[in-house]
Motif scaffolding. Structure first.
Motif, PDB file in Angstrom:
ATOM      1  N   ARG A 134      37.460  29.810  37.657  1.00  0.00           N
ATOM      2  CA  ARG A 134      38.835  29.271  38.122  1.00  0.00           C
ATOM      3  C   ARG A 134      39.739  29.779  37.056  1.00  0.00           C
ATOM      4  NH1 ARG A 134      38.945  24.126  40.464  1.00  0.00           N
ATOM      5  NH2 ARG A 134      37.205  24.604  41.412  1.00  0.00           N
ATOM      6  N   ASN A 135      41.007  30.137  37.592  1.00  0.00           N
ATOM      7  CA  ASN A 135      42.130  30.411  36.958  1.00  0.00           C
ATOM      8  C   ASN A 135      42.357  29.665  35.558  1.00  0.00           C
ATOM      9  OD1 ASN A 135      44.137  32.422  36.488  1.00  0.00           O
ATOM     10  ND2 ASN A 135      45.683  30.836  36.670  1.00  0.00           N
ATOM     11  N   GLU A 136      42.317  28.064  35.716  1.00  0.00           N
ATOM     12  CA  GLU A 136      42.676  27.317  34.593  1.00  0.00           C
ATOM     13  C   GLU A 136      41.496  27.121  33.473  1.00  0.00           C
ATOM     14  OE1 GLU A 136      41.397  24.913  38.192  1.00  0.00           O
ATOM     15  OE2 GLU A 136      42.484  26.500  37.738  1.00  0.00           O
ATOM     16  N   GLN A 138      40.036  28.812  30.881  1.00  0.00           N
ATOM     17  CA  GLN A 138      40.173  29.906  30.026  1.00  0.00           C
ATOM     18  C   GLN A 138      39.185  29.854  29.003  1.00  0.00           C
ATOM     19  OE1 GLN A 138      42.387  32.668  30.148  1.00  0.00           O
ATOM     20  NE2 GLN A 138      42.532  31.598  32.048  1.00  0.00           N
ATOM     21  N   LYS A 141      36.381  32.343  30.428  1.00  0.00           N
ATOM     22  CA  LYS A 141      36.698  33.543  30.314  1.00  0.00           C
ATOM     23  C   LYS A 141      36.409  33.937  28.808  1.00  0.00           C
ATOM     24  CE  LYS A 141      40.820  36.584  30.074  1.00  0.00           C
ATOM     25  NZ  LYS A 141      42.546  36.679  29.973  1.00  0.00           N
ATOM     26  N   THR A 154      39.889  39.524  41.324  1.00  0.00           N
ATOM     27  CA  THR A 154      40.274  38.076  41.418  1.00  0.00           C
ATOM     28  C   THR A 154      40.341  37.695  42.845  1.00  0.00           C
ATOM     29  OG1 THR A 154      41.538  38.193  39.346  1.00  0.00           O
ATOM     30  CG2 THR A 154      42.168  36.598  40.972  1.00  0.00           C
ATOM     31  N   TYR A 156      42.215  35.265  45.386  1.00  0.00           N
ATOM     32  CA  TYR A 156      43.463  34.203  45.399  1.00  0.00           C
ATOM     33  C   TYR A 156      43.223  33.267  46.597  1.00  0.00           C
ATOM     34  CZ  TYR A 156      45.418  37.253  41.972  1.00  0.00           C
ATOM     35  OH  TYR A 156      45.630  37.789  40.942  1.00  0.00           O
ATOM     36  N   THR A 167      42.483  29.932  42.335  1.00  0.00           N
ATOM     37  CA  THR A 167      42.326  31.514  42.224  1.00  0.00           C
ATOM     38  C   THR A 167      40.841  31.535  41.268  1.00  0.00           C
ATOM     39  OG1 THR A 167      44.535  31.573  42.282  1.00  0.00           O
ATOM     40  CG2 THR A 167      43.347  33.321  40.769  1.00  0.00           C
ATOM     41  N   HIS A 169      38.329  34.183  39.184  1.00  0.00           N
ATOM     42  CA  HIS A 169      38.076  35.417  38.335  1.00  0.00           C
ATOM     43  C   HIS A 169      36.775  35.800  38.370  1.00  0.00           C
ATOM     44  CE1 HIS A 169      42.395  35.328  37.344  1.00  0.00           C
ATOM     45  NE2 HIS A 169      42.195  33.854  37.151  1.00  0.00           N
TER      46      HIS A 169
END
Length: 178
Positions: A134-136, A138, A141, A154, A156, A167, A169
Motif C-alpha cells: 500500500r502507498n503508505e 514505504q 517499497k 498502481t 487506486y 492505493t 503498488h
C-alpha cells in the motif's frame, strides 16, 4: 516444506508452539494494518492463524538464528489477484512478508525475500514474482527495490481486507523468460 537458512535467519514452517511469539509481534497496531490485516487480539487467535493461514505451502516463520524466536513471516502465494497478470499457465507468485516492529530497519526481510527468490530460481516453475504494498508502506517499497523488483503498476481506490480504500503498488521480478 523445506527449511531455508541465511546468515542470520531460519525460514521454517510455523508451529503451534509459536503462537505466543506470533501474538507478541502481530498484536502491535503498527504491524498488521499497514499490511492490510487487523492486529491479533489474543494468543488463541494467533494459534488459529498458524493452523489455517500460515499452514499454506511456502509460508515461513522468519526466525532469528541466535534466539530461535519467530519474529515475522515471509511466504509465497498465488498471484491471481494481480489484475494485469499475463503470465502463461498462471506461473506467477506473490511474496508477502511482515516483521515485528523491534526488527524494522535491520535488513532481515530483504534477507528472507532474497532467500525465497533463490528457492524459486533453483527448482520452481515460477516465472515471475510480485511484491504488492500500500502507498503508505514505504518500507515495503524499499524491500522490493533492494531485492531487484521493478515498478509495474498502481491500482487506486481498491479495498483491503479491513474494508479500507487504499492505493496499492505492484513491483515484479522476472525469474525466467515468460
Amino acid at each position: 516444506m523445506m527449511i531455508i537458512e541465511t546468515d542470520r535467519l531460519i525460514l521454517r514452517p510455523w508451529m503451534e508452539t509459536d503462537a505466543e511469539s506470533l501474538f507478541k509481534y502481530a498484536s502491535d497496531p503498527d504491524v498488521g494494518p499497514i499490511a492490510g490485516w487487523a492486529p491479533h487480539p489474543s494468543v488463541d487467535y494467533s494459534r488459529e492463524i498458524i493452523s489455517s493461514v500460515f499452514a499454506a505451502p511456502d509460508v515461513y516463520a522468519v526466525v532469528i538464528k541466535d534466539s530461535g524466536e519467530p519474529v515475522g513471516c515471509c511466504g509465497l502465494m498465488p498471484a491471481d489477484r494481480i489484475t494485469n497478470n499475463d503470465s502463461p499457465n498462471n506461473r506467477d507468485a506473490e511474496i508477502g512478508y511482515w516483521i515485528g516492529k523491534p526488527y524494522w530497519g535491520l535488513g532481515l526481510i530483504p534477507e528472507a525475500v532474497k532467500a525465497l527468490i533463490n528457492k524459486c530460481r533453483e527448482g520452481n516453475d515460477i516465472t515471475r514474482l510480485w511484491i504488492c504494498f500500500r502507498n503508505e508502506n514505504q518500507n515495503s517499497k524499499r524491500v522490493a527495490e533492494k531485492c531487484g523488483f521493478t515498478y509495474s503498476h498502481t491500482i487506486y481506490d481498491t479495498t483491503d481486507l479491513l474494508g479500507n480504500i487504499i492505493t496499492e503498488h505492484f513491483y515484479s521480478l522476472i525469474l525466467k523468460p515468460i
